[in-house]
Motif scaffolding. Structure first.
Motif, PDB file in Angstrom:
ATOM      1  N   ASP A  36       0.901  -1.348  -0.225  1.00 18.21           N
ATOM      2  CA  ASP A  36      -0.031  -0.246   0.007  1.00 18.21           C
ATOM      3  C   ASP A  36       0.827   1.472   0.246  1.00 18.21           C
ATOM      4  O   ASP A  36       0.079   2.074   0.333  1.00 18.21           O
ATOM      5  CB  ASP A  36      -1.238  -0.269   1.519  1.00 18.21           C
ATOM      6  CG  ASP A  36      -0.555   0.300   2.729  1.00 18.21           C
ATOM      7  OD1 ASP A  36       1.293   0.072   2.907  1.00 18.21           O
ATOM      8  OD2 ASP A  36      -1.038  -0.595   3.619  1.00 18.21           O
ATOM      9  N   ASN A  75       0.939   3.885  -5.075  1.00 15.59           N
ATOM     10  CA  ASN A  75      -0.164   3.780  -5.591  1.00 15.59           C
ATOM     11  C   ASN A  75      -0.741   2.944  -6.806  1.00 15.59           C
ATOM     12  O   ASN A  75      -2.123   2.987  -7.512  1.00 15.59           O
ATOM     13  CB  ASN A  75      -0.500   5.275  -5.980  1.00 15.59           C
ATOM     14  CG  ASN A  75      -0.454   6.504  -5.379  1.00 15.59           C
ATOM     15  OD1 ASN A  75      -0.634   5.953  -3.487  1.00 15.59           O
ATOM     16  ND2 ASN A  75      -0.076   7.873  -5.819  1.00 15.59           N
ATOM     17  N   THR A 133      -2.386  -6.345  -2.747  1.00 15.36           N
ATOM     18  CA  THR A 133      -3.466  -5.543  -2.891  1.00 15.36           C
ATOM     19  C   THR A 133      -4.251  -6.567  -2.885  1.00 15.36           C
ATOM     20  O   THR A 133      -5.189  -5.358  -1.727  1.00 15.36           O
ATOM     21  CB  THR A 133      -2.880  -4.165  -3.791  1.00 15.36           C
ATOM     22  OG1 THR A 133      -3.333  -4.707  -4.792  1.00 15.36           O
ATOM     23  CG2 THR A 133      -1.981  -3.687  -3.197  1.00 15.36           C
ATOM     24  N   LYS A 134      -4.627  -5.976  -3.379  1.00 14.85           N
ATOM     25  CA  LYS A 134      -6.524  -7.436  -3.904  1.00 14.85           C
ATOM     26  C   LYS A 134      -6.275  -8.648  -3.592  1.00 14.85           C
ATOM     27  O   LYS A 134      -7.904  -8.345  -3.307  1.00 14.85           O
ATOM     28  CB  LYS A 134      -6.153  -6.584  -5.102  1.00 14.85           C
ATOM     29  CG  LYS A 134      -6.240  -5.353  -5.780  1.00 14.85           C
ATOM     30  CD  LYS A 134      -6.796  -4.943  -7.011  1.00 14.85           C
ATOM     31  CE  LYS A 134      -6.177  -3.780  -7.593  1.00 14.85           C
ATOM     32  NZ  LYS A 134      -7.142  -3.067  -9.278  1.00 14.85           N
TER      33      LYS A 134
END
Length: 341
Positions: free
Chosen positions: A236, A239, A329-330
């Motif tokens: 994180d 960006n 991140t996901k």
């Protein structure tokens, strides 16, 4: 006394330099600190922003000072250098750190935890051993070339040179054979030590859920998966996947001006170990694709048809880094894109 909002701390082995400034950037104090005085000084000071240049020892001081209630910010040395005025000394460095930390658009480095630093130690240790192994192989190769004995490049081919050293009937003189036997013994010892570290890395990858998800990406094995977790900042922090690939050093250097876009060589910024591993993984995928064949309408197939192999390898490493960032991140696992019929 004027309220201090930011303290720039220039780290050293024994004598540290602190520069305090108010919210407007005006100097409030300049102070030299011995190593054993640093924590006592910040414990007695009101909580504020403490900035320092990012280096291996900075993470330790960042954790210790952060535990005292201060907000710690670390800055890459390259971002501090423009703020150093003329003469370079400890006081000027601390002032530059303080001024750089107060810029609203400054980028900061996350403070690593002890656990994350401990995870990175295995890769640093492995790099040292691999470098020593390469030195020994090159030494053996160089000595034997003087007697007309050569072998293809690569660690796997050195065995034929070792066989020549250990064969009494070979062309290697007896006196030379005794010396090179010492190098061979050291090489075998290093191989065993590297195998121990590789086994430890594989064990970590099998027990870590994130590493298992990363290994679903082509070109990422246990070594790269655990390295991504250990060596890279939190996902994180970036960006986008492109920002992560740029941090690793897999994007071209820009020298654009006047509306004209000029892209140079690969920047090679960020973590060298991680970049090298991603490129090695990508080269394995490209070799497999060229040997086994790949559909011409896939991204890799189109790239191989019109671009040099090394350029394709770096581009694939860039893409792998972006995919890894997305998984970190996901969540989820890698799903290969569907091939059009």
């Amino acid at each position: 006394m004027t309220q201090v909002s930011t303290i720039g701390l220039d780290l050293a082995k024994n004598t540290f330099q602190a520069h305090g400034a108010d919210a407007a950037g005006n100097a409030v104090f300049r102070k030299k600190l011995r190593r054993d005085q640093v924590l006592a000084f910040f414990a007695a000071h009101e909580p504020c922003v403490v900035a320092m240049e990012a280096c291996p020892g900075a993470h330790h001081w960042g954790r210790e000072i952060g535990n005292l209630g201060h907000t710690v910010k670390m800055i890459a040395p390259a971002y501090v250098k423009p703020f150093v005025k003329r003469q370079k000394n400890d006081a000027a460095d601390a002032e530059a750190i303080c001024e750089a930390a107060q810029r609203p658009t400054m980028r900061f480095v996350a403070v690593k935890s002890e656990a994350k630093q401990a995870s990175a130690a295995i890769f640093r240790s492995r790099d040292v051993l691999v470098g020593q192994r390469t030195q020994l192989i090159n030494a053996i190769r160089g000595h034997l070339s003087e007697y007309g004995l050569i072998a293809p490049q690569g660690p796997s081919h050195v065995e034929r040179l070792i066989a020549a050293i250990e064969d009494p009937a070979s062309a290697v003189p007896k006196a030379v054979r005794a010396c090179l036997a010492v190098l061979v013994s050291a090489l075998r010892h290093l191989r065993k030590q590297i195998e121990v570290l590789d086994a430890e890395i594989s064990a970590r990858a099998k027990t870590d859920e994130t590493a298992r998800r990363l290994m679903s990406v082509p070109g990422i094995g246990p070594l790269i998966a655990t390295a991504l977790e250990a060596l890279a900042p939190p996902a994180d922090t970036f960006n986008s996947g492109r920002d992560f690939a740029a941090w690793v050093g897999l994007t071209p250097v820009q020298r654009s001006t006047g509306g004209k876009e000029r892209l140079g060589r690969t920047s090679r910024m960020g973590e060298r170990t991680l970049r090298r591993l991603l490129i090695i993984g990508a080269s394995g995928v490209v070799r497999w694709a060229k040997r086994k064949g790949i559909a011409a309408d896939t991204w890799l197939g189109r790239m191989l048809a019109r671009k040099p192999p090394m350029l394709v390898i770096v581009a694939l490493a860039n893409k792998t880094a972006r995919v890894a960032w997305a998984l970190l991140t996901k969540g989820g696992i890698y799903r290969a894109p569907a091939v059009s019929v």
